[in-house]
Design an enzyme around this catalytic site. Structure first.
Site, PDB file in Angstrom:
ATOM      1  N   SER A  53       0.716  -1.161   0.140  1.00  0.00           N
ATOM      2  CA  SER A  53       0.061   0.229   0.017  1.00  0.00           C
ATOM      3  C   SER A  53       1.030   1.277  -0.016  1.00  0.00           C
ATOM      4  O   SER A  53       1.545   1.367  -0.879  1.00  0.00           O
ATOM      5  CB  SER A  53      -1.068  -0.152   1.057  1.00  0.00           C
ATOM      6  N   ASP A 167      -6.256  -3.713  -1.850  1.00  0.00           N
ATOM      7  CA  ASP A 167      -5.191  -3.267  -0.947  1.00  0.00           C
ATOM      8  C   ASP A 167      -4.171  -4.738  -0.412  1.00  0.00           C
ATOM      9  O   ASP A 167      -4.930  -5.612   0.041  1.00  0.00           O
ATOM     10  CB  ASP A 167      -5.447  -2.625   0.094  1.00  0.00           C
TER      11      ASP A 167
END
Length: 299
Positions: A53, A167
């Site tokens: 991320s 994610d």
């Protein structure tokens, strides 16, 4: 041991190569930049990097040799500019498209294939269809970053063939086991993946500021519940946060780093990109203390 050999061994310990791992954490991941600068200031050589991320984003900028350009750009961020990069969208599975921020970044740092980067780089995403980890070690740098930052609820998932990528923090928020590492490399992990309980409040605040200017933002603002203590959105957001934090701690147990810098920042949340200076300073100060403590134990 002869004096020459002792000095040679001491210099090797103090100037070691580092395999660096950067965690997820939203805007709190800006602390990674301060951490990197401290490692370099203490004469460590970062020879590989892996991230998830925001960690994948910052790590990618460093691997491309353009972290200073990215840092200069982030220093120009104020609340108004942050909001301008949020391409809100009426959708059943996301609040923002996520394309505008990537386009803006590419104007600062052009895209490059991962295999052409000066140092090995790895980014982590999650396949929402199978629930498995997706590891990027080749292909477009920005495609890897875009997939890795696709936080559920917020960003539009990335469709790649039959895969739907979201994610990477859901499966591997601190990918200590994925960084490419030589035998003598010091494994360093920077973890900023603490609980984010204030994310909804900040998003609501930003939407409210812009709702009079955009019908789309006004509609999305009405969709999000006002009660921040207990509602479906808050529960889901907190559940994701707790899961990510738990998985980060598990990653540390499974692949213990030589140096772990824990940076809990409950005062800051996913959307605090306009607070670069404060987040940078926290990352720098925490990493400096951790390095000095580690050196004290290993001299």
């Amino acid at each position: 041991m002869a004096l020459f050999d002792w000095l040679k061994d001491k210099n090797k310990k103090e100037n070691r190569d580092v395999a660096l791992v950067l965690s997820t954490g939203g805007a709190r991941g800006l602390a990674h930049i301060g951490a990197i600068d401290q490692l370099l200031a203490h004469n460590y050589r970062i020879t590989s990097v892996a991230g998830t991320s925001m960690g994948a984003l910052v790590g990618g900028m460093y691997a491309a040799g353009r972290l200073e350009d990215f840092k200069a750009w982030m220093q120009t961020m104020d609340r108004r500019k942050v909001i301008s990069l949020m391409d809100f969208s009426l959708s059943l599975n996301h609040l923002m498209k996520g394309d505008r921020i990537i386009s803006a970044m590419m104007e600062v740092v052009p895209d490059i294939n991962i295999e052409d980067l000066p140092i090995p780089y790895t980014a982590i995403a999650t396949d929402a269809v199978t629930g498995t980890e997706v590891v990027f070690t080749e292909g477009s740098l920005y495609e890897a970053i875009r997939a890795s930052i696709s936080l559920p609820l917020f960003f539009n998932p990335v469709h790649s063939g039959e895969r739907i990528l979201i994610d990477g923090g859901l499966v591997n928020p601190l990918p200590l086991n994925r960084v490419k590492r030589k035998n003598d490399d010091l494994l360093v992990g920077i973890n900023v993946s603490g609980h984010d309980y204030r994310g909804q409040l900040e998003l609501k605040k930003m939407l409210k500021e812009q709702s009079e200017k955009s019908r789309v933002m006004s509609f999305i603002n009405k969709l999000l519940p006002d009660n921040a203590d207990m509602n479906y959105y808050t529960l889901l957001n907190r559940s994701i946060s707790i899961m990510i934090n738990h998985n980060a701690q598990l990653a540390v147990k499974l692949t213990p780093p030589d140096l772990l810098v824990e940076i809990p920042m409950n005062r800051y949340n996913t959307f605090d990109f306009d607070k670069f200076g404060r987040l940078y300073a926290i990352g720098s100060n925490k990493t400096k203390k951790a390095i000095e403590q580690w050196k004290g134990l290993n001299t």
